[in-house]
Design a protein around this motif. Structure first.
Motif, PDB file in Angstrom:
ATOM      1  N   ASP A   1       5.707  -5.671   0.580  1.00  0.00           N
ATOM      2  CA  ASP A   1       7.097  -5.714   0.120  1.00  0.00           C
ATOM      3  C   ASP A   1       7.703  -4.335   0.374  1.00  0.00           C
ATOM      4  OD1 ASP A   1       9.508  -5.781  -1.180  1.00  0.00           O
ATOM      5  OD2 ASP A   1       8.747  -6.712  -3.006  1.00  0.00           O
TER       6      ASP A   1
ATOM      7  N   ARG B   1       9.713  -2.728  -2.495  1.00  0.00           N
ATOM      8  CA  ARG B   1       8.861  -2.221  -3.584  1.00  0.00           C
ATOM      9  C   ARG B   1       8.156  -0.941  -3.172  1.00  0.00           C
ATOM     10  NH1 ARG B   1       7.129   0.059  -6.954  1.00  0.00           N
ATOM     11  NH2 ARG B   1       5.463  -0.415  -8.463  1.00  0.00           N
TER      12      ARG B   1
ATOM     13  N   GLU C   1      10.642   1.925  -3.129  1.00  0.00           N
ATOM     14  CA  GLU C   1      10.995   2.307  -4.499  1.00  0.00           C
ATOM     15  C   GLU C   1       9.920   3.198  -5.114  1.00  0.00           C
ATOM     16  OE1 GLU C   1      11.876   0.200  -8.870  1.00  0.00           O
ATOM     17  OE2 GLU C   1      11.434  -1.032  -7.101  1.00  0.00           O
TER      18      GLU C   1
ATOM     19  N   ARG D   1      -1.570  -3.743  -2.374  1.00  0.00           N
ATOM     20  CA  ARG D   1      -0.646  -3.697  -1.250  1.00  0.00           C
ATOM     21  C   ARG D   1      -1.402  -3.321   0.029  1.00  0.00           C
ATOM     22  NH1 ARG D   1       3.991  -6.094  -3.280  1.00  0.00           N
ATOM     23  NH2 ARG D   1       4.232  -5.378  -5.443  1.00  0.00           N
TER      24      ARG D   1
END
Length: 217
Positions: free
Chosen positions: A5, A8, A11, A180
């Protein structure tokens, strides 16, 4: 493994940029300030001062940055507390001081002999000669290589993640540990480091170009 993502990841990594930039700026400014007296020790007529200055430079440059961080964080916890951010800033400043001191030393020795002779002909004392003419020129000459070193300092700040500073590298590692994709996550972190280094590289080139123009004139 979780799906990648980008939003994400950006961020999370964005949250670490402030720590990375802050550590780099603090260490660089500290090195610019503390490096000058160390350079003066390196070129001093007093042998003991030269030895101390040389020992500081060789030891601080010879020990890896990550080792300094671990030593300060775990070994000197009673003196500076256990805040990893403080430990990382101190470690980076210690190393930056040694490298920038060498830039100053080389710059001071690079000042043309004619500048010394011209100042002597004006009747200046040795102290006036140094602080009014030689030191300002030496600092100016040292700016370009020191700015280039700042890029390396930015990269070395990533070692702060080892002791728990929530910088870019720490955020990327945390994301991969949570599932991730590691390759994509650290690729994004690498691009962010690259983007942060570009203004520093531009500044270094500008300073170097102006110095060359001034020397040619």
């Amino acid at each position: 493994m979780s799906q990648f993502d980008l939003g994400r990841v950006l961020e999370a990594i964005g949250a670490g940029i402030g720590y990375t930039v802050g550590l780099t700026v603090v260490a660089f400014l500290g090195g610019m300030i503390l490096g000058f007296p160390v350079a003066l020790m390196r070129v001093s007529r007093i042998r003991v001062l030269r030895w101390i200055g040389t020992a500081y430079v060789e030891i601080c440059r010879g020990v890896p940055v990550v080792a300094w961080m671990l030593l300060i964080f775990y070994g000197l916890a009673d003196l500076i507390g256990t805040d990893p951010l403080v430990a990382a800033a101190v470690a980076l400043t210690v190393v930056a001081t040694a490298y920038i001191a060498e830039n100053y030393r080389a710059a001071l020795l690079h000042v043309p002999l004619g500048q010394w002779e011209a100042a002597v002909s004006l009747g200046l004392t040795r102290r006036q000669l140094f602080w009014r003419i030689i030191a300002p020129q030496g600092v100016t000459i040292a700016l370009a290589p020191s700015a280039t070193y700042a890029i390396g300092l930015l990269k070395e700040s990533a070692f702060a993640a080892v002791i728990g500073v929530s910088d870019i590298a720490f955020q990327a590692r945390t994301l991969t540990q949570s599932g991730r994709p590691g390759l994509a996550t650290f690729a994004v972190a690498g691009v962010v480091y690259l983007l942060l280094s570009l203004p520093i590289a531009a500044a270094a080139r500008t300073i170097d170009r102006r110095m060359r123009t001034r020397s040619a004139a």
